[in-house]
Design a protein around this motif. Structure first.
Motif, short mmCIF file in Angstrom:
data_model
loop_
_atom_site.label_atom_id
_atom_site.label_comp_id
_atom_site.label_asym_id
_atom_site.label_seq_id
_atom_site.Cartn_x
_atom_site.Cartn_y
_atom_site.Cartn_z
N VAL A 101 0.67 -1.23 0.02
CA VAL A 101 0.07 0.07 0.09
C VAL A 101 0.79 1.27 -0.03
CG1 VAL A 101 -1.73 1.32 1.37
CG2 VAL A 101 -2.00 -1.21 1.14
N PRO A 102 1.84 1.47 0.81
CA PRO A 102 2.69 2.73 0.87
C PRO A 102 3.36 2.78 -0.37
CG PRO A 102 3.12 1.43 2.92
CD PRO A 102 2.24 0.44 1.99
N ALA A 103 3.80 1.78 -1.11
CA ALA A 103 4.55 1.84 -2.26
C ALA A 103 3.62 2.38 -3.26
CB ALA A 103 5.22 0.51 -2.77
N LEU A 104 2.30 1.87 -3.36
CA LEU A 104 1.30 2.11 -4.31
C LEU A 104 1.04 3.70 -4.31
CD1 LEU A 104 -1.03 1.68 -6.38
CD2 LEU A 104 -2.37 1.07 -4.54
N VAL A 119 -16.74 -8.30 -6.20
CA VAL A 119 -16.70 -9.75 -6.37
C VAL A 119 -15.21 -10.40 -6.79
CG1 VAL A 119 -18.99 -10.48 -6.73
CG2 VAL A 119 -17.52 -9.73 -8.56
N SER A 120 -14.37 -9.41 -7.00
CA SER A 120 -13.14 -9.62 -7.69
C SER A 120 -12.03 -9.45 -6.68
CB SER A 120 -12.93 -8.68 -8.85
OG SER A 120 -11.43 -8.95 -9.27
N ASP A 121 -11.12 -10.49 -6.41
CA ASP A 121 -9.94 -10.56 -5.52
C ASP A 121 -8.90 -9.73 -6.15
OD1 ASP A 121 -9.63 -10.93 -2.89
OD2 ASP A 121 -8.62 -13.13 -3.11
N MET A 122 -8.88 -10.03 -7.35
CA MET A 122 -7.71 -9.51 -8.13
C MET A 122 -7.62 -7.99 -8.47
SD MET A 122 -6.72 -10.52 -12.30
CE MET A 122 -5.42 -9.61 -12.97
N SER A 123 -8.97 -7.43 -8.17
CA SER A 123 -8.93 -5.77 -8.58
C SER A 123 -8.69 -5.08 -7.34
CB SER A 123 -10.38 -5.54 -8.92
OG SER A 123 -11.50 -5.94 -8.10
N GLY A 124 -8.23 -5.50 -6.17
CA GLY A 124 -7.85 -4.98 -4.81
C GLY A 124 -7.09 -3.81 -5.19
N ILE A 125 -5.99 -3.92 -5.61
CA ILE A 125 -5.03 -2.56 -5.81
C ILE A 125 -5.70 -1.78 -6.58
CG2 ILE A 125 -2.69 -2.00 -6.60
CD1 ILE A 125 -2.63 -3.51 -4.10
N ALA A 126 -6.48 -1.97 -7.76
CA ALA A 126 -7.05 -1.12 -8.57
C ALA A 126 -8.03 -0.21 -7.94
CB ALA A 126 -7.53 -1.87 -9.76
N VAL A 127 -8.69 -1.07 -7.04
CA VAL A 127 -9.90 -0.20 -6.11
C VAL A 127 -9.08 0.99 -5.03
CG1 VAL A 127 -11.35 -0.49 -4.24
CG2 VAL A 127 -11.26 -2.27 -6.19
N LEU A 128 -7.82 0.45 -4.74
CA LEU A 128 -7.22 1.23 -3.71
C LEU A 128 -6.75 2.51 -4.48
CD1 LEU A 128 -5.02 -1.12 -1.29
CD2 LEU A 128 -7.15 0.20 -0.99
N ALA A 153 -9.57 10.97 -3.49
CA ALA A 153 -8.91 11.70 -2.43
C ALA A 153 -8.15 12.80 -2.74
CB ALA A 153 -8.54 10.87 -1.27
N VAL A 154 -7.23 12.62 -3.87
CA VAL A 154 -6.11 13.38 -4.15
C VAL A 154 -6.94 14.81 -4.84
CG1 VAL A 154 -4.07 14.18 -5.52
CG2 VAL A 154 -4.17 11.97 -4.01
N HIS A 155 -7.61 14.46 -5.93
CA HIS A 155 -8.10 15.25 -6.77
C HIS A 155 -9.60 16.05 -6.46
CE1 HIS A 155 -4.47 14.79 -9.36
NE2 HIS A 155 -4.74 13.40 -9.24
N ARG A 156 -10.31 15.58 -5.59
CA ARG A 156 -11.50 15.89 -5.17
C ARG A 156 -11.58 16.10 -3.89
NH1 ARG A 156 -11.45 15.91 -10.20
NH2 ARG A 156 -12.98 15.42 -11.38
N ILE A 157 -12.63 16.98 -3.66
CA ILE A 157 -12.81 17.23 -2.20
C ILE A 157 -14.36 17.12 -1.84
CG2 ILE A 157 -10.99 18.84 -1.69
CD1 ILE A 157 -12.67 21.33 -2.06
N GLY A 158 -14.86 16.94 -0.57
CA GLY A 158 -16.00 17.05 0.15
C GLY A 158 -17.09 15.97 -0.66
N MET A 183 -9.11 1.75 4.01
CA MET A 183 -9.79 2.59 2.98
C MET A 183 -9.49 3.96 4.08
SD MET A 183 -13.84 2.57 2.11
CE MET A 183 -14.20 3.20 3.88
N ALA A 184 -9.67 3.87 5.24
CA ALA A 184 -9.46 5.00 5.89
C ALA A 184 -8.26 5.79 5.77
CB ALA A 184 -9.85 5.02 7.58
N ALA A 185 -7.13 4.67 5.70
CA ALA A 185 -5.74 5.21 5.46
C ALA A 185 -5.28 5.80 4.21
CB ALA A 185 -4.69 4.06 5.79
N VAL A 186 -5.99 5.12 3.09
CA VAL A 186 -5.90 5.45 1.79
C VAL A 186 -6.55 6.97 1.40
CG1 VAL A 186 -6.74 5.35 -0.48
CG2 VAL A 186 -5.89 3.14 0.72
N VAL A 187 -7.68 7.33 2.17
CA VAL A 187 -8.43 8.57 2.00
C VAL A 187 -7.44 9.62 2.73
CG1 VAL A 187 -10.34 10.02 2.40
CG2 VAL A 187 -10.54 7.66 1.80
N ALA A 188 -7.01 9.09 3.89
CA ALA A 188 -6.46 10.08 4.79
C ALA A 188 -5.05 10.53 3.88
CB ALA A 188 -5.86 9.64 6.00
N TRP A 189 -4.34 9.66 3.21
CA TRP A 189 -3.08 9.85 2.66
C TRP A 189 -3.20 10.62 1.43
CZ3 TRP A 189 1.99 9.82 3.60
CH2 TRP A 189 2.80 9.91 2.75
#
Length: 430
Positions: A21-24, A117-126, A133-138, A177-183
């Protein structure tokens, strides 16, 4: 298996691989951002954008395949149909990452739907959640986060994990998810700070250039005023003596020689004064440049005597304890007032008598007054035209010295120029 925000706690779960996750997030944080929206139609990706996007696509694809392989190798693997659907949807999720710059919210919502339903798309979801979170607010961020929570609930219902209780698994996914949004919000704030500092630096540089231009303009104005005060006085003397030679061609040779000598001396002095002023103009920006000494009130008797020798009739009254005790700023302004007044008398009222009065003391102020009656008869030969800026310059000079200036015709029919300058009382020493 995957959720809207992370992986299941089994081997293919993103929660079991937190180092990814940090590398991503760091890879996405390094991507350039040119404003609130990451990309617009018609805007081409830069080289850096291509590097980041290709790296994220390959990372999501490779790690997703690893997760899928681990899920299929468990003792109790999912059905083959579910694994095939996971593979198809996971590849689709990785391909959706190419639209995250142009449509970040739409891409993140589609990825949340795929992650149910997809395990493979986990990194893409993050990645999709982080991009929003970077390009939008509110509201957009809240909407995408809510969609991911709903996708998590659907995923837990469709593909429960037998190794971890559902509350523990859901809590781990929510934390990711919270860590991703906060970052993402942190990256956005950092970018806004950089933009703000850059704008502030640009404004500061523009203000600095403006202050330099203003200082340069003030210096030019000051030098122009000095040139006017000095040269107008010298040239008026030249005009007076040259006019006398022209008006009296039959004068005795001795008088002609004396007048010619005065003309020559005045011209030489005018050239020296001009050279000094131009030297200040050339060397004003040089380090360590020293300006020539400025006249003070103690130089006023010499000025009056010079004007008398040029033929101007002057009556002077000094009502001050000592001319040299006047403060330098007030004395310099008073000297220029008298110089300009006597120059104007030679220009506009030749042949009249000028009355000069200097009065005052410490604590009461310094008053300088020059009076002259109107000219009688026609203008003298060699009359110099007025520039119309001498009194304006005097008004500014006196104002900068903290005084006041008045000029105009009196009820007695005389033209009066009167300046009142500050002369503070000496400070008593205890």
């Amino acid at each position: 298996m995957s959720t809207a925000t992370g992986q299941a706690p089994t081997a293919p779960s993103g929660v079991d691989h937190p180092s990814l996750v940090p590398a991503l997030l760091l890879a996405d944080a390094l991507s350039p951002a040119a404003g609130p929206r990451p990309s617009r139609r018609g805007v081409r990706r830069s080289v850096r954008d291509w590097v980041v996007d290709v790296s994220l696509f390959l990372l999501a694809l490779v790690v997703g395949l690893v997760f899928l392989a681990e899920a299929s190798s468990r003792p109790d693997p999912p059905p083959d149909g579910l694994l095939f659907a996971d593979l198809v949807l996971g590849c689709l999720g990785c391909l959706l990452l190419w639209g995250r710059r142009r449509w970040p919210v739409g891409t993140a919502l589609l990825l949340a739907l795929v992650g149910t339903v997809s395990d493979m798309s986990g990194i893409a979801v993050l990645v999709g959640l982080f991009t929003v979170a970077v390009h939008r607010i509110g509201r957009p961020v809240l909407a995408v986060a809510t969609a991911n929570l709903c996708a998590l609930a659907v995923y837990v219902w469709l593909r429960p994990d037998p190794d971890l209780p559902v509350p523990v698994f859901a809590a781990l996914c929510v934390l990711v998810m919270a860590a991703v949004v906060a970052w993402g919000m942190f990256v956005r704030a950092r970018r806004q700070l950089v933009v703000s500092l850059r704008d502030r630096a640009v404004r500061t540089e523009a203000e600095q250039r403006l202050r330099v231009d203003q200082a340069r303009q003030l210096e030019r104005t000051r030098i122009a005023r000095e040139m006017h005060d000095v040269l107008a006085h010298r040239l008026s003397l030249l005009s007076m003596h040259a006019g006398a030679l022209e008006f009296r061609p039959d004068a005795p040779p001795a008088d002609v020689a004396a007048a010619a000598g005065v003309v020559r001396a005045s011209a030489r002095q005018a050239l020296e004064d001009l050279r000094e002023v131009i030297g200040v103009l050339r060397e004003s920006g040089a380090p360590g440049a020293v300006e020539p000494p400025q006249p003070a009130l103690g130089d006023l008797p010499a000025l009056v005597e010079e004007c008398r020798q040029a033929g101007l009739r002057i009556r002077v009254g000094y009502r001050v304890p000592e001319l040299a005790t006047v403060p330098p700023s007030a004395g310099r302004a008073a000297y220029r007032v008298v110089q300009e007044a006597l120059t104007n008398v030679r220009k506009h009222a030749p042949g009249t008598v000028a009355d000069v009065l200097v009065a005052g003391g410490a604590g009461t102020g310094l008053t300088v007054e020059v009076r002259n009656p109107p000219p009688v008869g026609d203008e003298a030969p060699g009359h110099l035209p007025g520039s119309g800026t001498g009194l304006v310059g005097l008004l500014e000079r006196v104002s900068l010295a903290g005084g006041t200036l008045e000029h105009g015709w009196t009820p007695e029919g005389e033209f009066r120029l009167r300046a009142v300058l500050p002369w503070p009382a000496p400070v008593a020493v205890a």
